[in-house]
Scaffold this active site. Structure first.
Site, PDB file in Angstrom:
ATOM      1  CG  ASP A  86      10.666   1.008 -12.660  1.00  0.00           C
ATOM      2  OD1 ASP A  86      10.423   0.897 -11.445  1.00  0.00           O
ATOM      3  OD2 ASP A  86      11.033   2.069 -13.185  1.00  0.00           O
ATOM      4  CB  SER A 134      12.699   4.865 -11.071  1.00  0.00           C
ATOM      5  OG  SER A 134      11.932   3.780 -10.622  1.00  0.00           O
ATOM      6  CG  HIS A 142       8.741   7.576 -16.091  1.00  0.00           C
ATOM      7  ND1 HIS A 142       8.766   6.440 -15.301  1.00  0.00           N
ATOM      8  CD2 HIS A 142       7.912   8.445 -15.461  1.00  0.00           C
ATOM      9  CE1 HIS A 142       7.983   6.620 -14.249  1.00  0.00           C
ATOM     10  NE2 HIS A 142       7.452   7.824 -14.317  1.00  0.00           N
ATOM     11  CB  SER A 165      13.898   3.814 -16.011  1.00  0.00           C
ATOM     12  OG  SER A 165      13.410   3.499 -14.724  1.00  0.00           O
ATOM     13  CD  GLU A 186      11.520   1.719 -17.399  1.00  0.00           C
ATOM     14  OE1 GLU A 186      11.394   1.917 -16.181  1.00  0.00           O
ATOM     15  OE2 GLU A 186      11.311   2.590 -18.266  1.00  0.00           O
ATOM     16  CG  ASP A 241      14.010   0.444 -10.940  1.00  0.00           C
ATOM     17  OD1 ASP A 241      13.427  -0.608 -10.631  1.00  0.00           O
ATOM     18  OD2 ASP A 241      13.400   1.457 -11.335  1.00  0.00           O
ATOM     19  CG  HIS A 242      12.872   0.473  -7.126  1.00  0.00           C
ATOM     20  ND1 HIS A 242      11.616  -0.079  -7.045  1.00  0.00           N
ATOM     21  CD2 HIS A 242      12.782   1.474  -8.032  1.00  0.00           C
ATOM     22  CE1 HIS A 242      10.794   0.554  -7.849  1.00  0.00           C
ATOM     23  NE2 HIS A 242      11.477   1.501  -8.485  1.00  0.00           N
ATOM     24  CG  HIS A 248      10.019   2.178  -4.831  1.00  0.00           C
ATOM     25  ND1 HIS A 248      10.830   3.127  -5.425  1.00  0.00           N
ATOM     26  CD2 HIS A 248       8.925   2.080  -5.639  1.00  0.00           C
ATOM     27  CE1 HIS A 248      10.260   3.573  -6.522  1.00  0.00           C
ATOM     28  NE2 HIS A 248       9.101   2.958  -6.677  1.00  0.00           N
TER      29      HIS A 248
END
Length: 503
Positions: A76, A126, A189, A191, A349, A395-396, A451
């Site tokens: 993440d 996310s 969470h 994700s 994750e 994810d980013h 992000h």
């Protein structure tokens, strides 16, 4: 006059030769003791290194088997600069200069890039990204497991089954395989929720959060409730991570003395246990490392592990005797799921890379990345490259930058050799926004780091790994994995290399 012009031109040229303000050369004048070791100064070293890389690519090029097992690792917030800095820190911890090191997944034969934007946001969160890389469609920021027709916070639209999208875990389960989730964040969470939940707001982890947004938890069940009582959550064989509070009532305390977060007076941990008891299947709930490791050789059919009230601690700050590492959780998850001869899908994750970046704690972010690498190494050892696909991605991105003109082998967490125009040094790793990058007001740091909108790396090993090359939409990822594993509603790879499409 001509002599003056000539003198000016010569002086300017001399200044440019001595010092190029865009590319300073002073730090390049190194004593021989600080130069690269002799083997690396020999051109044959790099020629041999390149040829070894070619041979390795040729050896792994033609794997056209069906992926019986699929493991997706998600870092993440693991941006490309994060990878470069983490591998350097890894090498320096090993007593080397560092830059030449490799994370476990950087040895994979195929690398690509995915585009991470949401339907309504240039820079993703996310939740929408989890919907993309797990369910195969782009969605709105903050929403999980629903289509782009669902605006954030819209309980009614999110409750409509027509707006739900299934994850690759569902596709695996429908094919007779098993599925599981491992994370260092709360298991509810954003994700991990993408594996099993359908919500209009990623923060609806407990019923109280649904009510906070004027929603009805009976119509729009919270994420923890969906994990325990709805498919596919209640069919996951392994669930390991943090987040006990989302399963416990407000007036009830967990094993470490922290209160729950639920307002409905329900203990979902006990309800999960009761469900498995009624099904007549072996099961266990664990809350610390020792209990988990007791099942390392013979785990039950269903295993629920919640190791902290909220997120698990950063690895460098965790109690190593009570909290399992990501690698340890991954090992037990794979051993448990591997009992199904049909195969499995596992989502793993490293979720706290993101949190460390948000607080500008770069040393923690890099260490969490190295911990993810250790978990990938475990999977590589346990699973054959012939029939198991491993995909590692993020994810980013984040806005950490890797800058300056530091010498080779310089402390990646230290001060750059370079200085700004005022002669003030700066860190090799810095943030373009956030607490460490903004002036304090009345002694208080302002805001958190954000992000980034960069593409993120994708690394693949195993059957049909070459499908993951190129630059593509993040929402292609589960379809590519499903293609290799012959699961789900789309195109599939057969044993003979053909394509088939299920109705």
């Amino acid at each position: 006059m001509h002599a003056l012009v000539l003198l000016t031109a010569v002086t300017a040229l001399a200044r440019m030769t001595v010092s190029d303000r865009y590319h300073p050369d002073e730090i390049r004048r190194e004593p021989i003791s600080r130069m690269a070791p002799p083997p690396e100064r020999d051109p044959s070293y790099w020629i041999n290194e390149a040829e070894a890389g070619i041979r390795e690519r040729l050896r792994r090029r033609d794997n056209r088997n069906v992926a019986r097992n699929i493991v997706m690792f998600l870092g993440d917030g693991m941006s490309v600069p994060t990878l470069a800095a983490a591998r350097t820190l890894l090498g320096q911890r090993q007593g080397r200069r560092g830059e030449e090191a490799k994370l476990a997944f950087e040895t994979f034969p195929t690398t690509g890039f995915s585009k991470t934007y949401c339907l309504n946001a240039q820079v993703a969160d996310s939740a929408c990204t989890a919907t993309a890389y797990l369910c195969g469609v782009k969605a709105n920021s903050g929403t999980v497991g629903v289509t782009g027709d669902v605006p954030r916070y819209d309980c009614d639209d999110s409750a409509d089954p027509a707006n739900h999208v299934d994850s690759i875990a569902v596709w695996a389960l429908e094919d007779g395989r098993d599925a599981g989730v491992v994370t260092t964040t709360r298991v509810t969470h954003a994700s991990p929720a993408g594996v099993y939940a359908h919500v209009a707001n990623r923060h609806w982890e407990s019923d109280e959060k649904v009510r906070d947004d004027r929603g009805d938890p009976r119509r729009c069940p919270d994420i923890a409730h969906q994990l325990v009582h709805r498919s596919p959550g209640n069919r996951l064989k392994v669930i390991l991570g943090g987040g006990r509070k989302e399963f416990l009532p407000i007036d009830e305390y967990d094993e470490e003395g922290f209160p729950g977060a639920r307002g409905d007076n329900r203990n979902l941990i006990k309800e999960w246990q009761a469900n498995k008891q009624s099904e007549g299947v072996s099961h266990a709930y664990v809350w610390n490392k020792q209990q988990l490791m007791n099942f390392s050789s013979s785990p039950p059919k269903y295993l629920l592990g919640l190791f902290k009230n909220s997120h698990m601690h950063f690895h460098l700050e965790a109690n190593q005797t009570t909290e399992p590492t990501l690698a340890e959780m991954t090992e037990i998850a794979i051993k448990s799921l591997s009992r199904n001869k049909q195969g499995f899908f596992l989502f793993v994750e490293g979720g706290r890379i993101d949190h460390a970046h948000h607080d500008n704690y770069v040393h923690l972010a890099l260490d969490e990345t190295i911990e993810l690498s250790k978990a990938v190494e475990v999977a590589k050892k346990l699973l054959s490259e012939e029939d198991s696909l491993i995909v590692v991605t993020a994810d980013h991105a984040h806005v950490m930058t890797f800058n300056g003109y530091m010498e080779r082998g310089g402390d990646i967490l230290g001060v750059s050799d370079d200085k700004d125009k005022d002669g003030i040094p700066y860190m090799t790793l810095s943030y373009s926004n956030g607490r460490g990058a903004r002036r304090q007001l009345n002694g208080v740091r302002v805001n958190s780091e954000t992000h980034g909108g960069d593409d993120v790396g994708v690394f693949a090993r195993g059957p049909h790994h070459d499908m993951f090359s190129g630059v593509y939409e993040q929402s292609q990822l589960p379809h590519l994995m499903a293609y290799a594993g012959c699961i789900g509603p789309g195109l599939h790879a057969c044993g003979n290399g053909c394509d088939k499409k299920r109705p």
